[in-house]
Each structure stands twice: as C-alpha cells, then as structure tokens.
Write an enzyme that holds these catalytic residues in place. Structure first.
Site, short mmCIF file in Angstrom:
data_model
loop_
_atom_site.label_atom_id
_atom_site.label_comp_id
_atom_site.label_asym_id
_atom_site.label_seq_id
_atom_site.Cartn_x
_atom_site.Cartn_y
_atom_site.Cartn_z
N GLN A 34 45.88 28.45 36.71
CA GLN A 34 46.91 28.89 35.75
C GLN A 34 48.26 28.94 36.53
O GLN A 34 48.45 28.83 37.53
CB GLN A 34 46.54 30.13 35.33
CG GLN A 34 45.89 31.22 36.31
CD GLN A 34 44.87 32.11 35.72
OE1 GLN A 34 44.56 32.16 34.61
NE2 GLN A 34 44.40 32.77 36.85
N ASP A 89 43.16 41.81 39.05
CA ASP A 89 44.05 42.47 39.58
C ASP A 89 43.65 43.91 40.27
O ASP A 89 44.31 44.79 40.92
CB ASP A 89 44.84 42.99 38.34
CG ASP A 89 44.22 43.26 37.13
OD1 ASP A 89 43.58 44.55 37.24
OD2 ASP A 89 44.35 42.40 36.14
N ASP A 139 33.59 31.37 39.67
CA ASP A 139 33.52 31.45 38.09
C ASP A 139 32.67 32.21 37.48
O ASP A 139 31.41 32.15 37.95
CB ASP A 139 33.20 29.89 38.02
CG ASP A 139 32.80 29.52 36.46
OD1 ASP A 139 33.12 30.37 35.47
OD2 ASP A 139 32.99 28.43 36.04
N GLY A 140 32.83 33.14 36.73
CA GLY A 140 31.94 34.18 36.05
C GLY A 140 30.96 33.39 35.31
O GLY A 140 29.86 34.19 35.53
N ASP A 157 37.13 41.16 31.52
CA ASP A 157 38.61 41.56 31.67
C ASP A 157 38.93 40.14 31.80
O ASP A 157 39.63 39.82 32.82
CB ASP A 157 38.94 42.55 32.82
CG ASP A 157 40.38 42.90 32.73
OD1 ASP A 157 40.81 42.41 31.73
OD2 ASP A 157 40.77 43.18 33.86
N SER A 158 39.44 39.36 30.46
CA SER A 158 39.86 37.95 30.95
C SER A 158 41.21 37.77 30.11
O SER A 158 41.71 38.84 29.47
CB SER A 158 38.74 37.02 29.82
OG SER A 158 38.88 37.19 28.71
N THR A 159 41.57 36.62 30.35
CA THR A 159 42.92 36.19 29.70
C THR A 159 42.76 35.88 28.16
O THR A 159 41.34 36.15 27.88
CB THR A 159 43.66 35.20 30.20
OG1 THR A 159 42.47 34.25 30.47
CG2 THR A 159 44.05 35.73 31.65
N PRO A 164 41.31 28.62 30.59
CA PRO A 164 40.23 29.05 31.39
C PRO A 164 39.16 30.08 30.98
O PRO A 164 38.08 30.12 31.35
CB PRO A 164 40.69 29.42 32.77
CG PRO A 164 42.23 29.65 32.65
CD PRO A 164 42.58 28.96 31.46
N1 AG3 Z 1 43.92 40.89 30.58
C1 AG3 Z 1 43.91 40.77 29.15
C2 AG3 Z 1 45.31 40.38 28.85
C3 AG3 Z 1 45.42 39.98 27.44
C4 AG3 Z 1 46.82 39.94 27.37
N2 AG3 Z 1 47.22 38.75 26.14
C5 AG3 Z 1 48.26 38.59 25.99
N3 AG3 Z 1 49.38 39.20 26.29
N4 AG3 Z 1 48.61 37.59 25.00
C6 AG3 Z 1 44.25 41.90 31.07
C7 AG3 Z 1 44.26 41.68 32.61
C8 AG3 Z 1 44.27 43.24 33.04
N5 AG3 Z 1 43.33 43.46 33.96
#
Ligand code: AG3
Length: 273
Positions: A34, A89, A139-140, A157-159, A164
């Site tokens: 990414q 993070d 990879d989870g 805790d994903s995007t 991915p």
């Molecule tokens: N992970 C989820 C963030 C999703 C946000 N989506 C967006 N901004 N479109 C957060 C990571 C923090 N540990």
C-alpha cells in the site's frame, strides 16, 4: 511567511471529500502492500493515511482504539489471550495493555506501518516494547490458518474492505477465526461508516452471520473517519453477555457508551436486515 496553503483530502466519492489543512507532509512511501503517507495537520496533530484513507490521527485515535478493545472486553468471561490482526500502529495493543491483558499477539502484514508508527507515534507504538506483546509481521489470513492457538478475543483492526484487507471481511476468513476462538470468545472488526460505506457494514455482518450465531453491531463517533459515524461488528459462538462489575472509563468509553453504542438508528438496522 507561508504563502501556500496545503491540504490533504480523503476522497469519499466523486462528489465528497474531507480535507485537513496541513503544516507539512512528513512521509510518503509505497510499500509492497500500500501507499503510506504521514501529514502534520493543524487540527488533529499527526495523521497517518493508507492508500489515501485516514487511519489515525494523534487527536482522535482514542475513540477507535478504545471502542475496538474495551467494548468486547466487558462481555463474556474475562479475556487473557488476545490476537490483533492488522493494527500495525500499536494503538489497539496499547489499549489492551491498559486493560491488563498479559498475552497479546499482533499480526500486521506491512512492517512499514510498524516502523512509521514507532518513529512518528512513539506513544502509541510503545505497546510494541512491552514483553506482553508479540509482534508478528505477516499475513493475518495465513497466520490464522496455521496457528494452533485459541484466543479469548480476536480484534481485526484493518483498513477498508478494498485492497489488502478485503479477505478480512469474508465468511471463509471468519470460519478460520471461529476455530481459533474459545467457546465464549469474541471476534470484533471495524465495519466502516454506515452512512458512506453501508456495503462494508453489510459485508462484515453477512460474513460473520454465516459463521456465528451471535452477532452485534455497535457505533462510535470518530471525527476524522468518513461521515464521523463508525461501526464495529462483533460475534461469538456463545451468547454475548455483559459481565457484572465496574467498568473502566476511557476518554470516550464509559458505562453509558458501553450500553448506548448498541442502540442503532433505523437506517443502520436496515443495513443489517
Ligand atoms: N483502521 C481502520 C481505518 C478505516 C478508516 N477508513 C477510512 N478512513 N476510509 C484504523 C487503524 C488504526 N489502528
């Protein structure tokens, strides 16, 4: 004197974006997975973006990280062994440490997220220094297939479910998750903005409902995420019941939030139907 105003915008659609006026761009890298950008914003402190989407800001990360860890913590038996998938993070692990969890495994696919966080968010990433946190860069999905361990909580805790992280919202993945949960264990995932990303919430809810009898969605207000209204979805093989006893206050989380975040507006209930 600054003659030029610089802005970072997260684009939600062709017609909608949220912009942050920035003092500076501190980093921009393209990894195997990414693109990672780091901005110093005027109102929210440092901001981490992945593929153009806000992941966390210094000012409001507490909402997301408290809500993804503390809410499931207070259901069913007291957790002691917790898996975090994503969360490079260190923010989720940090809140779990605050809750007194002594065994945390954190599997993050992109080691660059960890490095960036250590450098720019040292307080948040301090969790990785704890002997109670085992960080695995990998990879989870693969980890959960190969692991023999059972967990009390699994925190995804994903995007967003594009790129991915897409596989982290599928019924197949939740099936593997279930086989690594204890009988009254709980899995939780962030499931997007009900207002702007109803399909993310529908996907998480559908995927979890295929595999688990008990599924619950709850909401939080996160100013820097799309629309501000954010959803989380949790599931368990057992009925999910709140434990008796006192609840620790966070900066966002408290006993009222623990109860109230499950009261859903009608349009959200409709997404879940
Ligand atoms: N992970 C989820 C963030 C999703 C946000 N989506 C967006 N901004 N479109 C957060 C990571 C923090 N540990």
């Amino acid at each position: 004197m600054r003659l030029i105003e610089n802005w970072f915008s997260e684009r939600y659609s062709d017609n909608l974006q949220l912009s942050f006026r920035i003092k500076d761009q501190l980093l921009s890298i393209k990894t195997d997975y990414q693109r990672i950008d780091l901005f110093d914003t005027y109102d929210f402190g440092k901001l981490l973006s992945i593929d153009g989407t806000v992941q966390l800001t210094e000012k409001d990360e507490y909402v997301y990280h408290e809500m993804i860890t503390m809410v499931p913590y207070y259901f069913n038996s007291m957790p002691s062994n917790v898996l975090v998938i994503g969360g490079g993070d260190g923010g989720a692990a940090r809140r779990l440490l605050d809750l007194g969890i002594k065994k945390i495994t954190n599997v993050e696919i992109d080691g660059n997220v960890v490095e960036v966080s250590k450098k720019y968010f040292p307080d948040i990433a301090s969790s990785f220094k704890s002997p109670d946190v085992k960080l695995i860069v990998g990879d989870g999905i693969k980890f959960i297939k190969e692991s023999k361990e059972k967990f009390d909580r699994i925190i995804i805790d994903s995007t967003d479910p594009v790129g991915p992280a897409e596989g982290l919202f599928s019924g197949d993945f939740y099936k593997d998750i279930k086989s690594h949960l204890k009988d009254d264990g709980i899995v939780v995932t962030q499931s997007g903005s009900p207002s702007y990303q109803p399909s993310a919430l529908a996907m998480a809810n559908k995927g979890m409902s295929e595999v688990f009898k008990n599924v619950k969605t709850y909401l939080a207000f996160i100013p820097t995420y799309p629309s501000g209204l954010w959803s989380f979805t949790m599931a368990s093989p057992s009925e999910m019941k709140l434990r008796d006893g006192p609840v620790k206050n966070g900066k966002y989380f408290n006993s009222d939030v623990l109860a109230g975040s499950f009261y859903l507006p009608e349009f959200v209930k409709n997404i879940l139907r």
